[in-house]
Design a protein around this motif. Structure first.
Motif, PDB file in Angstrom:
ATOM      1  N   ALA A 145       0.852  -1.184   0.000  1.00 16.87           N
ATOM      2  CA  ALA A 145       0.000   0.000   0.000  1.00 16.87           C
ATOM      3  C   ALA A 145       0.889   1.237   0.000  1.00 16.87           C
ATOM      4  O   ALA A 145       1.843   1.330   0.772  1.00 16.87           O
ATOM      5  CB  ALA A 145      -0.917   0.017   1.213  1.00 16.87           C
ATOM      6  N   ILE A 146       0.571   2.179  -0.874  1.00 13.96           N
ATOM      7  CA  ILE A 146       1.298   3.446  -0.967  1.00 13.96           C
ATOM      8  C   ILE A 146       0.332   4.550  -0.571  1.00 13.96           C
ATOM      9  O   ILE A 146      -0.750   4.670  -1.148  1.00 13.96           O
ATOM     10  CB  ILE A 146       1.814   3.694  -2.392  1.00 13.96           C
ATOM     11  CG1 ILE A 146       2.602   2.487  -2.909  1.00 13.96           C
ATOM     12  CG2 ILE A 146       2.656   4.954  -2.446  1.00 13.96           C
ATOM     13  CD1 ILE A 146       3.015   2.616  -4.376  1.00 13.96           C
ATOM     14  N   THR A 147       0.709   5.361   0.420  1.00 13.97           N
ATOM     15  CA  THR A 147      -0.170   6.438   0.863  1.00 13.97           C
ATOM     16  C   THR A 147       0.447   7.796   0.534  1.00 13.97           C
ATOM     17  O   THR A 147       1.545   7.885  -0.006  1.00 13.97           O
ATOM     18  CB  THR A 147      -0.471   6.339   2.371  1.00 13.97           C
ATOM     19  OG1 THR A 147       0.717   6.644   3.115  1.00 13.97           O
ATOM     20  CG2 THR A 147      -0.951   4.940   2.735  1.00 13.97           C
ATOM     21  N   GLY A 148      -0.272   8.856   0.883  1.00 12.14           N
ATOM     22  CA  GLY A 148       0.115  10.205   0.492  1.00 12.14           C
ATOM     23  C   GLY A 148       1.183  10.817   1.367  1.00 12.14           C
ATOM     24  O   GLY A 148       0.980  11.890   1.933  1.00 12.14           O
ATOM     25  N   ALA A 149       2.320  10.157   1.473  1.00 10.36           N
ATOM     26  CA  ALA A 149       3.468  10.685   2.205  1.00 10.36           C
ATOM     27  C   ALA A 149       4.663  10.716   1.262  1.00 10.36           C
ATOM     28  O   ALA A 149       4.680  10.037   0.237  1.00 10.36           O
ATOM     29  CB  ALA A 149       3.780   9.821   3.432  1.00 10.36           C
ATOM     30  N   SER A 150       5.663  11.499   1.626  1.00  6.69           N
ATOM     31  CA  SER A 150       6.860  11.591   0.813  1.00  6.69           C
ATOM     32  C   SER A 150       7.616  10.260   0.822  1.00  6.69           C
ATOM     33  O   SER A 150       7.475   9.478   1.752  1.00  6.69           O
ATOM     34  CB  SER A 150       7.754  12.709   1.356  1.00  6.69           C
ATOM     35  OG  SER A 150       8.841  12.947   0.500  1.00  6.69           O
ATOM     36  N   ALA A 151       8.412  10.019  -0.218  1.00  7.70           N
ATOM     37  CA  ALA A 151       9.281   8.830  -0.344  1.00  7.70           C
ATOM     38  C   ALA A 151       8.659   7.724  -1.181  1.00  7.70           C
ATOM     39  O   ALA A 151       8.812   6.543  -0.896  1.00  7.70           O
ATOM     40  CB  ALA A 151       9.698   8.283   1.010  1.00  7.70           C
ATOM     41  N   ILE A 161      -2.164  -1.264  -3.770  1.00  7.00           N
ATOM     42  CA  ILE A 161      -3.184  -0.233  -3.550  1.00  7.00           C
ATOM     43  C   ILE A 161      -2.494   1.106  -3.382  1.00  7.00           C
ATOM     44  O   ILE A 161      -1.554   1.231  -2.587  1.00  7.00           O
ATOM     45  CB  ILE A 161      -4.004  -0.470  -2.268  1.00  7.00           C
ATOM     46  CG1 ILE A 161      -4.273  -1.944  -2.017  1.00  7.00           C
ATOM     47  CG2 ILE A 161      -5.301   0.330  -2.298  1.00  7.00           C
ATOM     48  CD1 ILE A 161      -4.665  -2.245  -0.584  1.00  7.00           C
ATOM     49  N   LEU A 162      -2.959   2.122  -4.072  1.00  8.13           N
ATOM     50  CA  LEU A 162      -2.538   3.496  -3.830  1.00  8.13           C
ATOM     51  C   LEU A 162      -3.697   4.249  -3.186  1.00  8.13           C
ATOM     52  O   LEU A 162      -4.843   4.168  -3.665  1.00  8.13           O
ATOM     53  CB  LEU A 162      -2.141   4.202  -5.123  1.00  8.13           C
ATOM     54  CG  LEU A 162      -0.710   4.038  -5.608  1.00  8.13           C
ATOM     55  CD1 LEU A 162      -0.432   2.616  -6.056  1.00  8.13           C
ATOM     56  CD2 LEU A 162      -0.411   5.029  -6.730  1.00  8.13           C
ATOM     57  N   SER A 163      -3.428   4.953  -2.108  1.00  8.51           N
ATOM     58  CA  SER A 163      -4.460   5.793  -1.522  1.00  8.51           C
ATOM     59  C   SER A 163      -4.731   6.976  -2.447  1.00  8.51           C
ATOM     60  O   SER A 163      -3.944   7.269  -3.366  1.00  8.51           O
ATOM     61  CB  SER A 163      -4.036   6.295  -0.141  1.00  8.51           C
ATOM     62  OG  SER A 163      -3.048   7.316  -0.268  1.00  8.51           O
ATOM     63  N   LEU A 195     -11.527   4.217   5.997  1.00  6.91           N
ATOM     64  CA  LEU A 195     -12.201   5.015   4.980  1.00  6.91           C
ATOM     65  C   LEU A 195     -11.943   4.506   3.569  1.00  6.91           C
ATOM     66  O   LEU A 195     -12.710   4.804   2.657  1.00  6.91           O
ATOM     67  CB  LEU A 195     -11.753   6.476   5.066  1.00  6.91           C
ATOM     68  CG  LEU A 195     -12.252   7.286   6.271  1.00  6.91           C
ATOM     69  CD1 LEU A 195     -11.679   8.698   6.216  1.00  6.91           C
ATOM     70  CD2 LEU A 195     -13.764   7.328   6.299  1.00  6.91           C
ATOM     71  N   ASP A 196     -10.840   3.789   3.366  1.00  3.97           N
ATOM     72  CA  ASP A 196     -10.513   3.316   2.023  1.00  3.97           C
ATOM     73  C   ASP A 196      -9.974   1.891   2.087  1.00  3.97           C
ATOM     74  O   ASP A 196      -9.910   1.284   3.162  1.00  3.97           O
ATOM     75  CB  ASP A 196      -9.534   4.268   1.335  1.00  3.97           C
ATOM     76  CG  ASP A 196      -8.178   4.340   2.036  1.00  3.97           C
ATOM     77  OD1 ASP A 196      -7.887   3.500   2.910  1.00  3.97           O
ATOM     78  OD2 ASP A 196      -7.384   5.238   1.689  1.00  3.97           O
ATOM     79  N   LEU A 197      -9.575   1.376   0.931  1.00  2.33           N
ATOM     80  CA  LEU A 197      -9.137  -0.014   0.866  1.00  2.33           C
ATOM     81  C   LEU A 197      -7.824  -0.234   1.615  1.00  2.33           C
ATOM     82  O   LEU A 197      -7.617  -1.298   2.198  1.00  2.33           O
ATOM     83  CB  LEU A 197      -8.993  -0.451  -0.596  1.00  2.33           C
ATOM     84  CG  LEU A 197      -8.590  -1.907  -0.841  1.00  2.33           C
ATOM     85  CD1 LEU A 197      -9.575  -2.878  -0.191  1.00  2.33           C
ATOM     86  CD2 LEU A 197      -8.460  -2.185  -2.337  1.00  2.33           C
ATOM     87  N   VAL A 198      -6.931   0.753   1.614  1.00  7.02           N
ATOM     88  CA  VAL A 198      -5.681   0.620   2.361  1.00  7.02           C
ATOM     89  C   VAL A 198      -5.965   0.364   3.830  1.00  7.02           C
ATOM     90  O   VAL A 198      -5.434  -0.568   4.451  1.00  7.02           O
ATOM     91  CB  VAL A 198      -4.799   1.886   2.204  1.00  7.02           C
ATOM     92  CG1 VAL A 198      -3.580   1.803   3.125  1.00  7.02           C
ATOM     93  CG2 VAL A 198      -4.357   2.066   0.762  1.00  7.02           C
ATOM     94  N   GLU A 199      -6.812   1.200   4.409  1.00  6.52           N
ATOM     95  CA  GLU A 199      -7.104   1.108   5.844  1.00  6.52           C
ATOM     96  C   GLU A 199      -7.895  -0.151   6.169  1.00  6.52           C
ATOM     97  O   GLU A 199      -7.646  -0.796   7.196  1.00  6.52           O
ATOM     98  CB  GLU A 199      -7.847   2.369   6.277  1.00  6.52           C
ATOM     99  CG  GLU A 199      -6.968   3.604   6.181  1.00  6.52           C
ATOM    100  CD  GLU A 199      -7.713   4.897   5.935  1.00  6.52           C
ATOM    101  OE1 GLU A 199      -7.055   5.900   5.591  1.00  6.52           O
ATOM    102  OE2 GLU A 199      -8.952   4.897   6.067  1.00  6.52           O
ATOM    103  N   ARG A 226       0.248 -13.166   2.559  1.00  4.09           N
ATOM    104  CA  ARG A 226       1.417 -13.425   3.396  1.00  4.09           C
ATOM    105  C   ARG A 226       1.741 -12.243   4.294  1.00  4.09           C
ATOM    106  O   ARG A 226       2.578 -12.368   5.196  1.00  4.09           O
ATOM    107  CB  ARG A 226       2.614 -13.760   2.509  1.00  4.09           C
ATOM    108  CG  ARG A 226       2.473 -15.128   1.856  1.00  4.09           C
ATOM    109  CD  ARG A 226       3.329 -15.267   0.623  1.00  4.09           C
ATOM    110  NE  ARG A 226       4.727 -14.961   0.897  1.00  4.09           N
ATOM    111  CZ  ARG A 226       5.561 -14.473  -0.020  1.00  4.09           C
ATOM    112  NH1 ARG A 226       5.132 -14.224  -1.234  1.00  4.09           N
ATOM    113  NH2 ARG A 226       6.815 -14.249   0.286  1.00  4.09           N
ATOM    114  N   GLY A 227       1.122 -11.111   4.037  1.00  2.00           N
ATOM    115  CA  GLY A 227       1.387  -9.929   4.840  1.00  2.00           C
ATOM    116  C   GLY A 227       1.129  -8.670   4.042  1.00  2.00           C
ATOM    117  O   GLY A 227       0.832  -8.726   2.839  1.00  2.00           O
ATOM    118  N   MET A 228       1.251  -7.536   4.719  1.00  2.00           N
ATOM    119  CA  MET A 228       0.992  -6.236   4.100  1.00  2.00           C
ATOM    120  C   MET A 228       2.074  -5.257   4.528  1.00  2.00           C
ATOM    121  O   MET A 228       2.476  -5.220   5.694  1.00  2.00           O
ATOM    122  CB  MET A 228      -0.382  -5.719   4.526  1.00  2.00           C
ATOM    123  CG  MET A 228      -0.746  -4.349   3.984  1.00  2.00           C
ATOM    124  SD  MET A 228      -2.412  -3.850   4.512  1.00  2.00           S
ATOM    125  CE  MET A 228      -2.602  -2.314   3.593  1.00  2.00           C
TER     126      MET A 228
END
Length: 202
Positions: free
Chosen positions: A7-13, A34-36, A114-118, A93-95
């Motif tokens: 999962a990739i969220t809206g943070a730097s890096a 998954i991308l947020s 709120l979304d698929l990541v969470e 196997r994990g996240m």
């Protein structure tokens, strides 16, 4: 083979996330990606790339960008709560959440999806499966620290993107590879892309 959820969220890096996907695919792994909603904006701002939202188009985008045909890659919309990975009956196997924004961190720690990541993170916690959090924020407030503690107590592993200097990194890619390998060490994967500590040179 069961998949690893990235999962990739809206943070730097985002570069760390990109390399994580690439390493898994190069090692013939199965990846659920998954991308947020915020991750698309970070990609535009920091990487000057427009990532397609539609799953098949996004899969083709990553295949071309990462230049790999191996492994299995399945992409999901950020709000697809009916996805297979949203259910505890779907085995993984994990996240790994990389990078993890403090907003995503707080909602997961509160059990507020709120979304698929969470939702996916919530599933991994309740099913006692590995959940690796790569938080990207500095400095950390006491609220952030409390949320990290709550997730650690709930069973998540907290792996900040901190480089090591004993590897004598020569490029940014060397630093990114070290961080990525340490992330997957927490899942029991042994990717030999970096020098490991074997004691001081004599």
């Amino acid at each position: 083979m069961n998949s690893i959820v990235i999962a990739i969220t809206g943070a730097s890096a985002m570069q760390i996330a990109e390399r994580s996907i690439q390493v898994l695919l190069e090692n013939n792994q199965s990846v659920d990606l998954i991308l947020s909603k915020g991750a698309y904006e970070v990609a535009k701002s920091e990487r000057n790339i427009n990532i397609p939202v539609e799953p098949n188009s996004q899969r083709d985008f990553w295949r071309q960008k990462l230049d790999t045909k191996s492994g299995k890659l399945t992409c999901y919309r950020w709000n697809d709560q009916s996805a297979s990975i949203a259910s505890g009956s779907h085995k993984t196997r994990g996240m790994v959440i990389v990078p993890c924004s403090m907003g995503t961190l707080g909602r997961i720690a509160s059990g507020f999806s709120l979304d698929l990541v969470e939702r996916c993170a919530d599933v991994h916690l309740k099913e006692n499966r590995p959940l690796i959090i790569c938080p990207r924020e500095s400095p950390l407030s006491l609220i952030h620290i409390d949320n990290l503690k709550r997730l650690a107590i709930a069973g998540a592993s907290i792996v900040p993107p901190i480089p090591a200097w004993y590897t004598n990194p020569q490029t940014i890619d060397d630093i990114i590879d070290f961080i990525v390998v340490r992330l997957f060490d927490s899942l029991g994967e042994d990717f030999n892309y970096v020098k490991r500590w074997n004691g001081p040179n004599k």
